[in-house]
Enzyme design. Structure first.
Site, PDB file in Angstrom:
ATOM      1  N   VAL A  32       0.876  -1.206   0.005  1.00  0.00           N
ATOM      2  CA  VAL A  32       0.088   0.049  -0.102  1.00  0.00           C
ATOM      3  C   VAL A  32       0.863   1.193   0.042  1.00  0.00           C
ATOM      4  CG1 VAL A  32      -1.669   1.205   1.426  1.00  0.00           C
ATOM      5  CG2 VAL A  32      -1.953  -1.188   1.041  1.00  0.00           C
ATOM      6  N   LEU A  75      -6.862  -0.864  -3.134  1.00  0.00           N
ATOM      7  CA  LEU A  75      -6.173  -1.705  -4.119  1.00  0.00           C
ATOM      8  C   LEU A  75      -6.300  -3.103  -3.976  1.00  0.00           C
ATOM      9  CD1 LEU A  75      -3.119  -2.868  -3.239  1.00  0.00           C
ATOM     10  CD2 LEU A  75      -2.704  -0.334  -2.996  1.00  0.00           C
ATOM     11  N   GLU A  85      -3.811  -6.643  -5.091  1.00  0.00           N
ATOM     12  CA  GLU A  85      -2.301  -6.716  -5.517  1.00  0.00           C
ATOM     13  C   GLU A  85      -2.569  -7.297  -7.056  1.00  0.00           C
ATOM     14  OE1 GLU A  85      -0.559  -9.118  -2.566  1.00  0.00           O
ATOM     15  OE2 GLU A  85      -0.951  -7.518  -1.222  1.00  0.00           O
ATOM     16  N   LYS A 128     -14.300  -0.381   4.764  1.00  0.00           N
ATOM     17  CA  LYS A 128     -13.052  -1.221   4.317  1.00  0.00           C
ATOM     18  C   LYS A 128     -13.379  -2.527   4.950  1.00  0.00           C
ATOM     19  CE  LYS A 128      -9.592  -2.791   2.723  1.00  0.00           C
ATOM     20  NZ  LYS A 128      -9.090  -3.036   1.367  1.00  0.00           N
ATOM     21  N   ASN A 161     -14.247  -6.169   2.452  1.00  0.00           N
ATOM     22  CA  ASN A 161     -13.397  -7.211   2.514  1.00  0.00           C
ATOM     23  C   ASN A 161     -13.997  -8.476   3.375  1.00  0.00           C
ATOM     24  OD1 ASN A 161     -11.391  -6.035   1.293  1.00  0.00           O
ATOM     25  ND2 ASN A 161      -9.527  -6.380   2.835  1.00  0.00           N
ATOM     26  N   GLY A 218     -13.606 -22.114  -6.841  1.00  0.00           N
ATOM     27  CA  GLY A 218     -12.287 -22.806  -6.973  1.00  0.00           C
ATOM     28  C   GLY A 218     -11.826 -23.237  -5.399  1.00  0.00           C
ATOM     29  N   CYS A 270      -5.152  -9.818   2.999  1.00  0.00           N
ATOM     30  CA  CYS A 270      -6.224  -9.249   3.300  1.00  0.00           C
ATOM     31  C   CYS A 270      -7.629  -9.887   3.775  1.00  0.00           C
ATOM     32  CB  CYS A 270      -6.625  -7.945   2.308  1.00  0.00           C
ATOM     33  SG  CYS A 270      -5.275  -6.791   2.100  1.00  0.00           S
ATOM     34  N   LYS A 290      -2.390 -15.231  -5.457  1.00  0.00           N
ATOM     35  CA  LYS A 290      -3.301 -15.024  -6.822  1.00  0.00           C
ATOM     36  C   LYS A 290      -2.375 -14.409  -7.785  1.00  0.00           C
ATOM     37  CE  LYS A 290      -4.735 -10.106  -6.039  1.00  0.00           C
ATOM     38  NZ  LYS A 290      -5.729  -9.206  -6.179  1.00  0.00           N
TER      39      LYS A 290
END
Ligand code: NAD
Length: 433
Positions: free
Chosen positions: A17, A156, A158, A207, A211, A256, A263, A324
């Protein structure tokens, strides 16, 4: 971008970040100090190197470093006195299910102790709603100067951090102070996205809600995938049909192996624990967490079944280690849980990843690492697709077939075409297909 704002800023913490925030605001024409306590990170940054992989970040940091808009230091006393706006971007990791705020308290103490004029201190780190009052009191112990504490949470992703920061869905500014809000709106002028000005507690809860909601969608899709397996449906078709409803939307419905990363797992755990603290049982989120953990076992059972009921002494090729695609971040990666479970069951693991091998080596012992996926597949009894990197989507399956001992593919991200693989002689299973 050439929008000139021209403020003096500081960013505390050179992680994902912090460095992205620094690169973007420097590129928008501001003067910026990055303060980081880790000596090694500062050394690397001064040599123009980013300590992790994030597309485009190294180039953007280097450009702004060379144009003298960016400076890196370990010293608060060099960075803070001249800064009008200071972004706190330090980690807030999970410690036994609770949010560890020690880095936030450490950083805000050092900021307060080095203020030489009034400033706006922006908390970008993900912190519990309502914490600003406590942090403010804490900072006042170390300074007599005025400062305004504001929350601007970071959203954001990643792997897509730069586009997400230049063009986010929204910029949430949590403050009751009009002057601070206007200054931050001006600072964000070169950045796209809707604006929301609200209380700092609301900003912080937005936030966490965000999440928690996205993993909820993922766990829901994974539960439907199990049903799709049982009823002979195809989860990709089901999710396509589900996502066509604008009230639901198509994003984050990919079935999946489940979510991982720095996060989602920690913020889901934090919201469960913060809820408990105020006497609320957040039942949905507990189920989301359990569903996610169960997904690895579901995958393991598939592997075992396809391998004839026995994993012991099988050679298994894991494609993808990062949590990821697009990042080298291994925090809470599904690959870690999967590989450790496979090792416990007596399997030999050969693993591949385009960028995360060095990070993975810190966590995983006793396995073979190969940058080249075909090398990892040599002599394998099954291919286990864990991270859907582009290069794994485009494998040459004739070459794969030649490399492997047994042609079995267990697709943890549903990226392969079952019919095509079966035509080539592979036994194939995805999740919910
Ligand atoms: P990170 O662990 O990658 O980086 C944090 C950095 O802060 C480290 O380099 C650490 O050495 C440094 N640091 C710690 N204490 C310091 C101090 N007192 N002074 C200066 N530097 C200090 O963390 P991150 O992934 O960038 O996350 C930062 C915050 O942003 C967390 O609260 C996280 O939840 C949140 N967030 C992260 C992401 C993401 O995708 N990584 C996205 C949105 C929000």
């Amino acid at each position: 971008m050439c929008y000139i704002v021209g403020m003096n800023l500081a960013v505390i913490g050179a992680g994902y970040v912090g460095l992205v925030t620094a690169a973007v605001f420097a590129d928008l024409g501001n003067q910026l100090w990055v303060v980081e306590t880790d000596k090694e990170k500062i050394k690397k940054l001064k040599q123009g190197k980013v300590p992790f992989y994030e597309p485009g970040l190294e180039e953007l940091l280097l450009k702004n470093f060379e144009q003298k808009r960016l400076k890196f230091t370990q010293s608060y006393s060099r960075a803070i006195p001249s800064s009008e706006v200071i972004f706190v971007c330090v980690g807030t990791p999970n410690k036994k299910g609770k949010v560890d705020l020690s880095f936030v308290y450490g950083a805000t103490k050092s900021i307060a102790g080095n203020l030489k004029k009034p400033a706006i201190v922006v908390i970008k780190s993900t912190v519990p709603p309502g914490i600003n009052l406590k942090i403010e009191k804490w900072m006042k112990r170390f300074t007599k100067l005025e400062f305004e504490l504001v929350s601007v949470p970071e959203f954001l992703r990643e792997g897509k951090a730069l586009p997400d920061t230049f063009s986010p869905y929204r910029v949430v500014i949590g403050t009751g102070n009009k002057v601070a809000a206007e200054k931050l709106l001006r600072l964000h002028q070169g950045i796209e996205g809707e604006r929301l000005i609200c209380s700092s507690a609301s900003a912080q809860l937005i936030k966490y809600a965000s999440n928690a909601f996205l993993p909820t969608k993922i766990s829901f899709a994974n539960s439907i995938a199990v049903l799709a397996d049982k009823f002979g449906a195809n989860v990709d078709e089901v999710m396509k049909g589900l996502g066509m409803d604008a009230r639901i939307g198509p994003d984050f419905l990919g079935a999946g192996l489940g979510y991982g990363g720095s996060c989602f797992p920690k913020d889901v755990a934090a919201l469960i624990s913060l809820s408990r603290k105020v006497g609320h049982n957040f039942r949905i989120l507990k189920a989301v967490e359990k569903t996610n953990q169960a997904q690895i076992n579901y995958f393991l059972k598939k592997i075992s079944r396809l391998c004839g009921g026995e994993i012991k002494n099988k050679t298994l090729a894991v494609l993808g280690l990062a949590f990821k695609p697009g990042t080298s971040d291994m925090r809470e990666a599904c690959s870690l849980y999967l590989i450790k479970a496979l090792q416990k069951l007596g399997a030999k693991v050969r693993a591949s990843d385009p960028v995360a091998i060095e990070e993975a080596k810190k966590e995983l012992k006793g396995i073979g690492f190969f940058a080249d996926p075909y090398q990892a597949l040599k002599g394998a009894d099954a291919l286990l697709l864990v991270t859907e990197w582009e290069e794994y989507r485009n494998l040459d399956f004739k070459k794969v077939r030649e490399a492997m001992r047994t042609p079995i593919v267990v697709d943890g991200r549903n990226i392969y075409n079952k019919e095509k693989l079966e035509e080539l002689g592979f036994a194939y299973e995805g999740i919910g297909k």
